[in-house]
Design an enzyme around this catalytic site. Structure first.
Site, PDB file in Angstrom:
ATOM      1  N   LYS A  79       0.433  -1.407  -0.101  1.00  0.00           N
ATOM      2  CA  LYS A  79       0.155   0.426   0.032  1.00  0.00           C
ATOM      3  C   LYS A  79       0.672   1.720   0.102  1.00  0.00           C
ATOM      4  CE  LYS A  79      -3.611   1.747   2.917  1.00  0.00           C
ATOM      5  NZ  LYS A  79      -4.824   1.366   3.551  1.00  0.00           N
ATOM      6  N   SER A 154      -9.760   1.591   3.162  1.00  0.00           N
ATOM      7  CA  SER A 154      -8.366   2.297   2.050  1.00  0.00           C
ATOM      8  C   SER A 154      -7.719   1.513   1.480  1.00  0.00           C
ATOM      9  CB  SER A 154      -8.337   3.187   3.750  1.00  0.00           C
ATOM     10  OG  SER A 154      -6.970   2.675   3.947  1.00  0.00           O
ATOM     11  N   SER A 178      -9.742  -0.946   7.380  1.00  0.00           N
ATOM     12  CA  SER A 178      -8.851  -1.172   6.044  1.00  0.00           C
ATOM     13  C   SER A 178      -8.443  -2.719   5.655  1.00  0.00           C
ATOM     14  CB  SER A 178      -8.034  -0.219   5.516  1.00  0.00           C
ATOM     15  OG  SER A 178      -9.365   1.234   5.566  1.00  0.00           O
TER      16      SER A 178
HETATM   17  N1  GLN Z   1     -12.792   3.282   6.305  1.00  0.00           N
HETATM   18  C1  GLN Z   1     -12.616   3.199   7.666  1.00  0.00           C
HETATM   19  C2  GLN Z   1     -12.173   5.202   7.859  1.00  0.00           C
HETATM   20  O1  GLN Z   1     -12.746   5.315   7.306  1.00  0.00           O
HETATM   21  C3  GLN Z   1     -10.860   2.555   8.540  1.00  0.00           C
HETATM   22  C4  GLN Z   1     -10.251   3.135   7.308  1.00  0.00           C
HETATM   23  C5  GLN Z   1      -9.071   2.246   8.064  1.00  0.00           C
HETATM   24  O2  GLN Z   1      -8.821   1.657   8.872  1.00  0.00           O
HETATM   25  N2  GLN Z   1      -7.534   2.891   7.469  1.00  0.00           N
HETATM   26  O3  GLN Z   1     -11.880   5.704   8.710  1.00  0.00           O
END
Ligand code: GLN
Length: 486
Positions: A79, A154, A178
């Protein structure tokens, strides 16, 4: 021989038997990326030359039997939140456009040390804020199973790259789901370790008390292999846990006979997709057939998890993102009247809408007069959520739930309404607030061929049992080696 669809352990065996070289495997993946990534858009950067150089090095290491691990010569992606020495790292934000880190994150350094070949950097939601990868400042990643749908987020690029056979495995981060949520939506295995198990050094910070790195793989055995290479104490991360890293592979095939699997009633909610619920219930039956004992448990503060998370995470984000001021990194808007104006213009043009929303929310909840009502209150409720798990784990060894309430949604479906987007994290967030390990393992498809994920959560530092339970399910269900037709 279809090299691209092999698991790490299968490829590793072929590499060790000299049936294939790392250079060949790397070329096969680079060709695949060249052929299909126009459709998937899982990569922000492909480092072909560097990957081939690493592959040659890995082949030499294997030939000389010098420090060979299961990952030596295996092509993976990471990532774009992980700093990579000499390779552009943007966190999918315009504010870091052109940022080239002078060092590797510990995760990347350890994977390289193990001999993994890094193919490139994956797309993601800007600063890991999102659940669909639509918040990337650069491109939208498609779900390889349905190109008009999101891969989750994400770490959407990481999940999609593994599902689309563009790499053998990938590494993402999980602050509120995420890793597990995109893994579920793309039909791959995604593992979030215990908070502190994997070093956060060189991993661009979102919410420091929640952020944790973990692997995306084709099966749970590969998860164990990746985790072993990534995990362990790091003096460069003050929250890194100084505990021995077990050999996750040694117990992974032990099965679940007699293992107590907690089923929290709060995770089977009204409004959940019926096909998701049916698949997860079927998976639980399979675990039971394998000898697990299903026990009802309760996590009564679950209903507050989303609210608590969006206060804690945004507060920490507002503080972490203060460093992007046009002075130290990446973008600077020069047409400004004075220093303050430069800060404002840089941040205004560098950050996307969702990031700005979070910075404002977080700044508000941390400000004098509101701190007690919001941030402090949220921290207190966070403790209650953590206590719920402690109590539940007195009655069971692991907890099983759906990973997400619905399968992959369509592009644009939830962007207009941030609250519905936030609700897609409802089953994954508590795990981060409590700091415990969790995995999402594929458990079938909807009639429309959209993947579904089973989530298994474990006690702090007990990744071994989480992997063992997930493996028992995966083995009994007939493996997870499915790939979309692209
Ligand atoms: N979807 C969650 C957010 O928008 C989690 C994101 C993540 O785990 N980085 O914060």
């Amino acid at each position: 021989m279809d090299l691209n669809s092999l698991t790490i352990h299968a490829l590793s065996e072929k590499l060790s038997k000299k049936e294939v070289s790392s250079v060949e495997a790397t070329k096969a993946y680079l060709e695949r990326i060249g052929a299909i990534d126009d459709k998937i858009k899982a990569f922000l950067v492909v480092t072909a030359d560097e990957a081939l150089r690493q592959a040659e090095e890995a082949d030499k290491r294997r030939a000389q039997n010098n420090n060979v691990t299961l990952l030596t010569g295996v092509p993976i992606s990471v990532k774009d939140i992980f700093c990579t020495k000499g390779i552009r790292t943007t966190c999918a934000s315009k504010i870091l456009a052109g940022f080239i880190p002078p060092y590797d994150s510990t995760v990347v350094a350890r994977l390289k040390e193990a001999g993994a070949v890094i193919l490139g950097k994956n797309n993601m939601d800007e600063f890991a804020m999102g659940s669909s990868t639509e918040n990337s400042a650069f491109q939208k990643t498609a779900n390889p199973w349905a190109l008009e749908r999101v891969p989750g987020g994400s770490s959407g690029g990481s999940a999609a790259s593994v599902a689309a056979l563009e790499c053998a495995a990938s590494v993402g981060t999980d602050t509120g789901g995420s890793i597990r949520q995109p893994a579920a939506l793309c039909g791959v295995v995604g593992f979030k370790p215990t908070y502190g198990r994997v070093s956060r050094f060189g991993m661009i910070a979102f919410a420091s008390s929640l952020d944790q790195a973990g692997p995306f793989t084709r099966d749970t055995i590969d998860s164990a292999i990746m985790l072993k290479a990534m995990a362990g104490f790091d003096p460069k991360d003050s929250t890194s846990i100084d505990a021995p890293v077990p050999d996750y592979l040694s117990e992974i095939e032990k099965g679940v006979k007699g293992l107590k699997v907690g089923i929290p009633k709060e995770y089977f909610i009204e409004g959940m997709d019926v096909e998701v619920e049916a698949s997860v219930r079927e998976a639980l039956k399979i675990l039971e057939k394998e000898g697990a004992v299903l026990v009802p448990v309760s996590l009564p503060h679950t209903e507050y998890a989303v609210a608590v998370y969006y206060l804690v995470a945004t507060a920490e984000a507002s503080s972490n993102l203060a460093r992007y001021d046009g002075v130290k990194y990446g973008l600077r808007v020069n047409e400004s009247r004075n220093l303050l104006d430069m800060y404002k213009k840089t941040r205004d043009s560098g950050f996307g809408g969702e990031v700005k929303r979070r910075i404002m929310l977080g700044t508000y909840s941390l400000s004098a007069g509101y701190y007690d009502a919001y941030y402090k209150k949220a921290s207190e409720v966070r403790t209650l959520i953590k206590n719920d798990f402690e109590t539940a784990f007195k009655a069971c060894d692991v907890i099983a739930t759906p990973t997400t309430p619905t399968p992959a949604f369509r592009f644009g479906e939830k962007v207009a309404d941030p609250l519905t987007m936030y609700l897609s994290d409802i089953f994954t967030i508590s795990c981060n607030l409590a700091g415990i390990p969790g995995v999402s393992v594929p458990c079938g498809f909807t009639k429309g061929m959209l993947p579904i994920g089973l989530q298994i959560l474990g006690k702090p530092l007990d990744e071994t049992t989480v992997l063992r339970a997930a493996r028992a399910y995966e083995r009994a269900a007939g493996g997870t080696l499915q790939a979309p037709a692209l």
